[in-house]
Design a protein around this motif. Structure first.
Motif, short mmCIF file in Angstrom:
data_model
loop_
_atom_site.label_atom_id
_atom_site.label_comp_id
_atom_site.label_asym_id
_atom_site.label_seq_id
_atom_site.Cartn_x
_atom_site.Cartn_y
_atom_site.Cartn_z
N GLN A 89 0.68 -1.12 -0.07
CA GLN A 89 0.01 -0.01 0.16
C GLN A 89 0.86 1.41 -0.25
O GLN A 89 0.39 2.34 -0.20
N PHE A 90 2.12 1.00 0.54
CA PHE A 90 2.99 2.32 0.73
C PHE A 90 4.03 2.43 -0.31
O PHE A 90 4.63 3.58 -0.50
N TYR A 91 4.61 1.40 -0.74
CA TYR A 91 5.51 1.45 -1.79
C TYR A 91 5.35 0.96 -3.25
O TYR A 91 4.77 0.14 -3.29
N GLY A 92 6.01 1.51 -4.12
CA GLY A 92 6.00 1.01 -5.38
C GLY A 92 6.94 -0.16 -5.81
O GLY A 92 7.14 -0.76 -5.09
N LYS A 93 6.70 -0.78 -7.12
CA LYS A 93 7.40 -2.18 -7.52
C LYS A 93 8.78 -1.75 -7.35
O LYS A 93 9.23 -2.97 -7.19
N ASP A 94 9.36 -0.83 -7.40
CA ASP A 94 10.73 -0.71 -7.23
C ASP A 94 11.23 -0.49 -5.94
O ASP A 94 12.59 -0.23 -5.41
N GLU A 95 10.49 -0.47 -4.91
CA GLU A 95 10.75 -0.27 -3.45
C GLU A 95 10.19 -1.58 -2.74
O GLU A 95 10.79 -1.65 -1.57
N PHE A 96 9.41 -2.33 -3.21
CA PHE A 96 9.06 -3.44 -2.54
C PHE A 96 8.62 -4.83 -3.39
O PHE A 96 7.97 -4.33 -4.61
N CYS A 97 9.04 -5.80 -3.02
CA CYS A 97 8.78 -7.20 -3.73
C CYS A 97 8.28 -8.02 -2.63
O CYS A 97 8.59 -8.17 -1.27
N HIS A 98 6.88 -8.68 -2.88
CA HIS A 98 6.51 -9.55 -1.81
C HIS A 98 6.91 -11.01 -2.19
O HIS A 98 7.26 -11.67 -3.12
N TYR A 99 7.88 -11.40 -0.93
CA TYR A 99 8.57 -12.41 -0.95
C TYR A 99 8.78 -13.25 0.09
O TYR A 99 8.72 -12.77 1.40
#
Length: 312
Positions: free
Chosen positions: A135-145
């Motif tokens: 909700q808070f970070y874009g794809k270049d800042e967060f990866c679901h891992y």
């Protein structure tokens, strides 16, 4: 819609949320969700926080309720003291990119403490099992891992984002910092971390260092298992503490002090522990140790694990 597309969609919602006036920025505590005006009716019977400021949005780990499953995804969040030490150490070692594996508090600390006009700006990419951070970070800042099986929920697209982050500038200037749940098995974690090292190695041939620098944060009583998996690692004396764990606090004495340490392949001699907290440099071991950790002439090392003389 795949996971990566969902993350992009959620980040677009986040941009809409930021554009709202303060009085219309709301967060549902029950659903752990940022609310746009069209969501209000659906959450009318829930506990809703109003007037969500930008400062809240920059520190989502303080806005979200920590997960509590101790084995698979327990969230103990670094204190400001530990974040300050980690970021200061990372920058003093010359790193400008941090791969934060399960360390959301450090990730947001890096973003908030590294202004856009700073040179060099420290960049961070968060890999985490907690999808709420999308909700808070874009794809270049967060990866679901998932760090227990090296699984990117966003598939190849998310894995490529991580690999690009690691390989930027021919792999120079990047460090991995990880803080796994303490109930997790060491061997599956080591498998995943080796996979991340392999991702880094593919274009790191020009880098003088032969290994990706890693800070693995874990209790000291796992030392034997970690060193079996990573023989080049050593354990630092620095006590890592957390805001939301009553026992893992720095400054306590005896067996109540935090047992959490940093395991790393970075030379311990190059990592300065704060003298203001009682750490000193052992000229024989050539590393910084706790003031209570006395050098043993028989063992030829500073052997205390708990940073006090009672365990000697």
């Amino acid at each position: 819609m795949n996971v990566l597309e969902v993350i992009i969609c959620l980040y677009n919602r986040f941009q809409e949320f930021i554009a709202l006036p303060l009085a219309k920025r709301k967060f549902c505590r029950d659903c752990q969700q940022l609310l746009l005006e069209g969501d209000w009716q659906e959450h009318s019977g829930h506990r809703v926080l109003g007037d969500v400021a930008i400062s809240h949005l920059k520190t989502p780990s303080q806005l979200l309720r920590p997960l509590e499953n101790k084995r698979s995804n327990a969230q103990y969040l670094f204190s400001d003291r530990s974040c300050t030490f980690l970021l200061d150490t990372i920058t003093s070692l010359g790193n400008t990119r941090v791969l934060c594996v399960g360390t959301p508090r450090l990730h947001e600390w890096i973003i908030s403490k590294s202004p856009e006009n700073s040179k060099p700006k420290v960049k961070s990419l968060l890999l985490d099992i907690d999808f709420r951070y999308s909700q808070f970070y874009g794809k270049d800042e967060f990866c679901h891992y998932n760090m227990f099986n090296h699984h990117f929920f966003g598939g190849e697209a998310s894995q490529e984002i991580c690999q690009k982050f690691l390989q930027e500038d021919d792999g120079r200037g990047v460090i991995m910092v990880t803080d796994p749940p303490f109930g997790g098995l060491v061997e599956p974690l080591a498998f995943s971390f080796n996979k991340i090292r392999d991702m880094w190695k593919t274009t790191s041939a020009k880098v003088p260092s032969t290994e990706l620098p890693i800070f693995w944060i874990f209790p000291y009583f796992f030392e034997t298992r970690i060193l079996q998996c990573f023989t080049e690692f050593s354990m630092l004396d620095y006590q890592v503490d957390y805001d939301n764990h009553t026992l893992f606090k720095h400054g306590k004495t005896g067996r109540k002090q935090s047992p959490v340490r940093i395991f790393t392949n970075v030379s311990p001699e190059s990592i300065v522990l704060p003298a203001s907290e009682g750490y000193r440099f052992c000229s024989i071991c050539k590393r910084y140790v706790s003031s209570g950790n006395r050098h043993c002439e028989i063992c030829t090392s500073c052997t205390s694990k708990a940073n006090n003389t009672t365990e000697r």
